[in-house]
Scaffold this motif. Structure first.
Motif, PDB file in Angstrom:
ATOM      1  N   ILE A  77       0.839  -1.202   0.000  1.00  0.00           N
ATOM      2  CA  ILE A  77       0.000   0.000   0.000  1.00  0.00           C
ATOM      3  C   ILE A  77       0.871   1.247   0.000  1.00  0.00           C
ATOM      4  CG2 ILE A  77      -0.299   0.299   2.502  1.00  0.00           C
ATOM      5  CD1 ILE A  77      -3.240   0.906   1.956  1.00  0.00           C
ATOM      6  N   VAL A 200      -9.543   2.189   1.523  1.00  0.00           N
ATOM      7  CA  VAL A 200      -8.732   1.516   0.507  1.00  0.00           C
ATOM      8  C   VAL A 200      -8.920   0.016   0.713  1.00  0.00           C
ATOM      9  CG1 VAL A 200      -6.414   1.099  -0.366  1.00  0.00           C
ATOM     10  CG2 VAL A 200      -7.051   3.380   0.471  1.00  0.00           C
ATOM     11  N   ARG A 201      -9.250  -0.690  -0.365  1.00  0.00           N
ATOM     12  CA  ARG A 201      -9.566  -2.111  -0.255  1.00  0.00           C
ATOM     13  C   ARG A 201      -8.532  -2.995  -0.934  1.00  0.00           C
ATOM     14  NH1 ARG A 201     -14.889  -2.641   1.452  1.00  0.00           N
ATOM     15  NH2 ARG A 201     -16.091  -0.694   1.389  1.00  0.00           N
ATOM     16  N   HIS A 203      -7.717  -6.907  -2.715  1.00  0.00           N
ATOM     17  CA  HIS A 203      -8.358  -7.606  -3.837  1.00  0.00           C
ATOM     18  C   HIS A 203      -9.662  -8.282  -3.432  1.00  0.00           C
ATOM     19  CE1 HIS A 203      -7.295 -11.726  -2.477  1.00  0.00           C
ATOM     20  NE2 HIS A 203      -6.295 -11.103  -1.900  1.00  0.00           N
ATOM     21  N   VAL A 207     -11.082  -3.848   3.793  1.00  0.00           N
ATOM     22  CA  VAL A 207     -10.517  -2.511   3.950  1.00  0.00           C
ATOM     23  C   VAL A 207      -9.178  -2.621   4.653  1.00  0.00           C
ATOM     24  CG1 VAL A 207     -10.797  -0.255   5.053  1.00  0.00           C
ATOM     25  CG2 VAL A 207     -12.739  -1.347   3.930  1.00  0.00           C
ATOM     26  N   SER A 240      -7.359   1.368  -4.465  1.00  0.00           N
ATOM     27  CA  SER A 240      -7.942   0.036  -4.304  1.00  0.00           C
ATOM     28  C   SER A 240      -7.755  -0.776  -5.583  1.00  0.00           C
ATOM     29  CB  SER A 240      -9.437   0.146  -3.968  1.00  0.00           C
ATOM     30  OG  SER A 240      -9.640   0.797  -2.736  1.00  0.00           O
ATOM     31  N   ARG A 241      -7.939  -0.142  -6.727  1.00  0.00           N
ATOM     32  CA  ARG A 241      -7.720  -0.831  -8.007  1.00  0.00           C
ATOM     33  C   ARG A 241      -6.285  -1.293  -8.136  1.00  0.00           C
ATOM     34  NH1 ARG A 241      -5.527  -0.191 -12.570  1.00  0.00           N
ATOM     35  NH2 ARG A 241      -4.767   1.904 -12.064  1.00  0.00           N
ATOM     36  N   TYR A 245      -8.318  -4.638  -6.247  1.00  0.00           N
ATOM     37  CA  TYR A 245      -9.764  -4.657  -6.038  1.00  0.00           C
ATOM     38  C   TYR A 245     -10.490  -4.215  -7.305  1.00  0.00           C
ATOM     39  CZ  TYR A 245     -14.348  -3.603  -4.029  1.00  0.00           C
ATOM     40  OH  TYR A 245     -15.711  -3.552  -3.770  1.00  0.00           O
ATOM     41  N   CYS A 247     -13.240  -2.470  -8.577  1.00  0.00           N
ATOM     42  CA  CYS A 247     -14.261  -1.514  -8.109  1.00  0.00           C
ATOM     43  C   CYS A 247     -15.547  -1.648  -8.924  1.00  0.00           C
ATOM     44  CB  CYS A 247     -13.740  -0.079  -8.217  1.00  0.00           C
ATOM     45  SG  CYS A 247     -12.214   0.186  -7.292  1.00  0.00           S
TER      46      CYS A 247
END
Length: 247
Positions: A77, A200-201, A203, A207, A240-241, A245, A247
């Motif tokens: 991250i 922020v997530r 995959h 969170v 997140s992408r 993740y 979206c």
């Protein structure tokens, strides 16, 4: 301290060899077999090593993967968040942080200052209370109910006259954070400081962090709040992408 050092050495031995018996571990550590057996037993109880019952060999357990995964999330991250953090700071001209949950606090692991930022305060590495910050509310809002209950059972310190110290009021706000997709902190940590944060997530949708924008109160009136919220949510979706993740 010697026991801690030896325990770490045991993990390093198993990482190096793949597996090892009590005698091998004792020989490498230079200790009696009973000492090696006790060390391995403690590590096994914590899930950090496991034993092949038929051969009596020990190997690294799933607990190591859990710890490594947590560290990897922080590293990932930070790496993926750097350009997003900088881009949002440049776009809004304000201070942007990325925070992760650390037990009962939010820890800022990434920071970027925009050209309009007027504060020299460094938030990097700082632990901030979950109930009084936008990042903290975002992180706490997406935790399991048991985690929320444990936090709400604590005394919630009043940091300013605007800090939420009522467990019931905080629980209602956490539900709103989930529903609307972002959190606000209006002079709850410091007077004169307002902030917006979005989740922020990873995959799998979990969170794993929060990206926030901190703005002096005089620059975040209602007419600008909607814009800051929108851009923060977009930045969180982009990060997140990047974290895998969809979206």
């Amino acid at each position: 301290m010697q026991s801690v050092d030896r325990a770490v050495s045991v993990l390093e031995i198993l990482a190096r060899h793949g597996e090892a018996g009590v005698t091998e571990v004792a020989d490498e550590l230079g200790v009696h077999k009973s000492t090696a057996f006790r060390l391995l037993g403690v590590l096994e109880n914590r899930g950090l090593v496991a034993q092949e019952q038929e051969r009596g060999k020990y190997y690294l357990g799933a607990g190591v993967l859990r710890l490594a995964g947590a560290a990897a999330v922080r590293l990932d991250i930070s790496q993926e968040g750097a350009p997003v953090c900088r881009g949002l700071a440049d776009e809004l001209g304000e201070t942007v942080n990325i925070a992760v949950l650390d037990k009962t606090a939010a820890v800022n692991i990434m920071q970027a200052r925009g050209p309009a930022s007027v504060t020299a305060q460094n938030w990097l590495g700082r632990r901030t209370p979950l109930h009084a910050t936008s990042s903290g509310k975002t992180l706490l809002a997406h935790q399991p109910d048991a985690v929320q209950q444990a936090y709400l059972a604590r005394k919630l310190p009043r940091l300013t006259e605007r800090t939420l110290t009522s467990p019931a009021a905080l629980r209602r706000e956490l539900a709103e954070v989930v529903d609307r997709g972002y959190a606000l902190a209006i002079e709850e940590l410091e007077l004169g400081l307002r902030a917006v944060a979005a989740p922020v997530r990873a995959h799998d949708g979990t969170v794993i962090g929060a990206i926030s924008v901190s703005v002096p109160a005089y620059r975040l009136a209602e007419d600008r709040l909607a814009e800051v919220v929108k851009r923060t949510v977009v930045a969180a979706a982009e990060l997140s992408r990047r974290m895998g993740y969809a979206c």
